[in-house]
Design an enzyme around this catalytic site. Structure first.
Site, short mmCIF file in Angstrom:
data_model
loop_
_atom_site.label_atom_id
_atom_site.label_comp_id
_atom_site.label_asym_id
_atom_site.label_seq_id
_atom_site.Cartn_x
_atom_site.Cartn_y
_atom_site.Cartn_z
N GLU A 117 56.90 42.17 40.19
CA GLU A 117 56.07 43.03 39.34
C GLU A 117 56.38 44.49 39.63
O GLU A 117 56.82 44.83 40.72
CB GLU A 117 54.56 42.83 39.69
CG GLU A 117 53.94 41.61 39.07
CD GLU A 117 52.47 41.46 39.45
OE1 GLU A 117 51.95 42.29 40.24
OE2 GLU A 117 51.85 40.51 38.97
N ARG A 121 35.12 31.08 43.18
CA ARG A 121 34.00 30.81 44.09
C ARG A 121 32.97 31.93 43.93
O ARG A 121 33.22 32.93 43.24
CB ARG A 121 34.51 30.83 45.53
CG ARG A 121 35.14 32.17 45.86
CD ARG A 121 35.46 32.37 47.32
NE ARG A 121 35.83 33.75 47.57
CZ ARG A 121 37.07 34.24 47.45
NH1 ARG A 121 38.07 33.46 47.09
NH2 ARG A 121 37.30 35.52 47.68
#
Ligand code: MV4
Length: 480
Positions: free
Chosen positions: A199, A291
């Site tokens: 990236e 989560r």
């Protein structure tokens, strides 16, 4: 649901149990031999020892935990964060045993556990991504091609990596080959998966994440953002909500992008979509955490919702009880993670006995705590003692309350990150909102805390001396 087992320990087990109890549901704690007298054990209606102190003999023993849950007729398992919370096999095993996993389906956990699978999945949803390549790459020439397209410096990332592990910055083309070879070999040995991708390196990013919640009826809501740019070695220390730099327009765009990420993987439950924001306020999707996060309380304080309650409701199959238009930001919240670590000694764990342990209290102060005075801090687990969270009508008010609460938090017996917190919240760069993920590296050194402590000691000595002289009637300061 009549009975929920909390497959965790410490402050998060306590925090989850408080909501479960409030909802009139029975609680089951599991604990290791090191945690017999821990607060989460004493708070639960029932508690079962599941093994020896090391996590892999207790809190990571999914099989054992499911066995206990079946024996005690548990209806749902809440995994908290860490341990088994993002373990797709565990989520699946829970569901296969006829118990509800209070979290997403294992498919979503699996997709978001792989950065490349995540990129692939959100591809058609028009989510801004950092320029680069979204597939595993081994060919150096191909990497060179991509790198010259997006421009150096570039970042090589491991698909299976997380929390900054397996990342490597490459400044110029001649370093690309060796950088890639190292990244692949590191990823192979650390994760058993050598897939890496490339990236563009975003130089001074801010870490901004969006809380989402999805039900089983196709509704996805976002609960605005948290900013967690103050980190050291990829460990968050200070978080806040909302971010001090988002405009309402950007907030809406990021919220909508986050909801699309959740939809792309048929998400259910609480999740967090992480973005990087560059100096020009462009934002890019990084990853999704499947989560409840450590820093969820700052979101609860500014939105007035109990995220654990919503998790349980959607796990029971209920529709989300509000619409996006019903949600608004009210005030500002900041959080400090209080670790038993020594900020003067490279943040090394400082375990020992909590000889003095007194929590700050008062309006606008919340402490999510897992410890008591006199307890030993086990060496086996994450050394986080608590989270200190303050809430005010404005950011300034929340910060002032935090500085006061840090002073009123009395801990003796171990070193903690409390003085480091005072440093951050008093710092001009933090207070002005002009900071990025390099804050700690740029501004912090142990000397800063030593200076602070010396100045405080001087004031304390002056007050003591004055009092002594007063008591002895040796001085009289002019009074009116
Ligand atoms: C980046 C980046 C710059 N450019 N990706 C760090 C952990 C992982 N979640 C992703 N991380 C980064 N990815 C590109 N293309 C900088 C980081 C990064 C970082 C991100 C969020 C919070 C703190 C950080 C500290 C160092 C590097």
């Amino acid at each position: 649901m009549k009975k929920i087992l909390i497959a965790n320990r410490g402050e998060i087990a306590v925090r989850v149990m408080k909501t479960v109890k409030k909802m009139g549901i029975q609680t089951v704690a599991v604990f290791s031999e090191a945690d017999r007298n821990a607060p989460h054990v004493l708070l639960a209606d029932e508690a079962v020892c599941i093994g020896e102190a090391p996590s892999n003999k207790s809190y990571l023993r999914g099989d054992k935990i499911i066995e206990v849950a079946k024996e005690l007729n548990v209806d749902g398992i809440h995994p908290g964060y860490g341990f088994l919370s993002e373990n797709a096999e565990f989520a699946e095993a829970v569901e296969n045993s006829g118990i509800t996993f209070i979290g997403p389906k294992s498919k979503a956990i699996k997709i978001m556990g792989s950065k490349l699978a995540a990129k692939e999945t959100v591809k058609e949803y028009d989510i801004p991504m950092v320029p680069g390549i979204d597939e595993a790459i081994t060919d150096v020439d191909k990497a060179k091609e991509i790198a010259s397209e997006v421009g150096y410096p570039i970042l090589i990332k491991a698909s299976a990596g997380g929390g900054g592990k397996g990342m490597r910055i490459v400044e110029k083309e001649e370093d690309l080959e060796s950088g890639m070879k190292r990244a692949i070999s590191e990823a192979t040995s650390a994760f058993g998966d050598g897939s890496v991708f490339v990236e563009k390196y975003v130089k001074s990013p801010r870490h901004i994440e969006v809380q989402v919640m999805a039900d089983t009826h196709g509704n996805v809501l976002h609960f605005f953002e948290r900013e967690c740019s103050v980190q050291r070695r990829h460990q968050k220390v200070v978080e806040e909500a909302p971010s001090s730099i988002l405009t309402p327009e950007l907030r809406k765009k990021m919220g909508e992008a986050a909801c699309k990420v959740a939809k792309s993987c048929d998400y259910v439950g609480a999740g967090t979509v992480e973005f990087l924001m560059d100096a020009d306020h462009n934002f890019y999707f990084l990853e999704m955490n499947t989560r409840l996060q450590v820093e969820h309380p700052v979101t609860e304080l500014i939105t007035g919702v109990d995220l654990v309650e919503l998790q349980i409701k959607v796990a029971r199959g209920e529709a989300l009880p509000m619409k996006q238009e019903d949600l608004a930001i009210n005030g500002h919240a900041v959080e400090l993670r209080v670790y038993a670590e020594d900020p003067l000694n490279d943040f090394l764990p400082s375990v020992g006995n909590l000889e003095t342990y007194q929590l700050p209290m008062g309006e606008g102060v919340r402490v999510d705590n897992g410890f008591r005075e006199g307890m030993d801090i086990p060496i086996y687990y994450d050394p986080m003692l608590s989270k200190l969270i303050t809430y005010g009508k404005t950011r300034e008010e929340a910060i002032e309350l935090m500085l006061e609460a840090i002073q009123n938090y009395k801990i003796k017996g171990v070193q903690t990150t409390l003085p480091f917190g005072s440093f951050v919240f008093a710092h001009e760069a933090f207070r002005s909102g002009n900071f990025d993920t390099h804050f700690v590296k740029t501004y912090y050194s142990p000397e800063k805390i030593k200076e602070q402590t010396a100045a405080e000691a001087e004031v304390a000595a002056m007050i003591a001396l004055y009092q002594y002289l007063e008591d002895k009637k040796l001085v009289r300061l002019p009074s009116n």
